[in-house]
Design an enzyme around this catalytic site. Sequence first.
Site, PDB file in Angstrom:
ATOM      1  N   CYS A 170      -0.376   2.570  -4.329  1.00 21.14           N
ATOM      2  CA  CYS A 170      -1.141   3.789  -4.576  1.00 21.14           C
ATOM      3  C   CYS A 170      -0.296   5.012  -4.243  1.00 21.14           C
ATOM      4  O   CYS A 170       0.621   4.946  -3.403  1.00 21.14           O
ATOM      5  CB  CYS A 170      -2.414   3.798  -3.730  1.00 21.14           C
ATOM      6  SG  CYS A 170      -3.650   2.577  -4.230  1.00 21.14           S
ATOM      7  N   HIS A 209       0.853  -1.179   0.000  1.00 21.86           N
ATOM      8  CA  HIS A 209       0.000   0.000   0.000  1.00 21.86           C
ATOM      9  C   HIS A 209       0.890   1.229   0.000  1.00 21.86           C
ATOM     10  O   HIS A 209       2.076   1.152   0.352  1.00 21.86           O
ATOM     11  CB  HIS A 209      -0.902   0.017   1.233  1.00 21.86           C
ATOM     12  CG  HIS A 209      -1.997  -1.007   1.204  1.00 21.86           C
ATOM     13  ND1 HIS A 209      -2.984  -1.024   0.235  1.00 21.86           N
ATOM     14  CD2 HIS A 209      -2.276  -2.055   2.036  1.00 21.86           C
ATOM     15  CE1 HIS A 209      -3.826  -2.021   0.470  1.00 21.86           C
ATOM     16  NE2 HIS A 209      -3.412  -2.670   1.550  1.00 21.86           N
TER      17      HIS A 209
END
Length: 281
Positions: A162, A120
């Site tokens: 991301c 992430h």
Amino acid sequence: MANTEITVDSRSTKSAGLRIFHGSKSAESELWSDSYKMDYPEMGLCIVINNENFHPNTGMSFRYGTDVDAAHLGDTFKNLKYEVRNQKDLTCNEIIELMYNVSKEDHSQRSSFICVILSHGEEGVIFGTDGPIELGRLTCFFKGDRCRSLTGKPKLFIIQACRGTELDCGIQTDSGPLHGVTGEDTMCQKIPVEADFLYAYSTAPGYYSWRNSKDGSWFIQSLCAMLKQYAHKLEIMQILTRVNRKVATEFESFSSDTDFHAKKQVPCIMSMLTKDLYFSP
């Protein structure tokens, strides 16, 4: 008429009389070559950090499909003769320790270094299993003044994460279907400590990065496919441009949630490479 002579505030090292060892044609040719030397005894290390499970306190979800990415990357870079080291579910401190220890290894017989991070993330940040860490804290160990055995060699950081929460809705196009010299016998070269890095991000700054639970992320799928097809034919920037095109034209999200349906993505390349990089010597 005003004096229009052009002046500069610093000396050009190229015009300052760079001296080379007498008779050292190989050193001279390597210094001024347009391509990185890739015929060392080893291609180099490829570190794959694959974070799938996260501490509940982080609020980060399980990353379905990341093992598919890791497997594809392992196969791809092993085929390119890299020593692949897979690391799974590392905390922030474990990632820092890993990067520090790798930077202290002797890379003198290696042509390059690659680090892939699957996790992430947010802009400028990736997540260990226990929280966020600035990407710069990891890459700094490999700067030219801190990892001397990789000085002047290509260092690639590939980031599947991301970089924000923006969504790219895409747009139809009208251009076609969307598919200092210290001695007489001394060779002296001074280069920036930030030189010879390349960062390949899965998405543009500020945006989500998409991943399929069965097939893996759009970016890693495309990267492995383009490396398999072009690694022995094209220079790295040409390969990554093809990765950009593949992700941008061949993928689109499908979701029952209209906010996440029919979204697009394009990777982002940031290069401080100073030479052409070919995976073949």
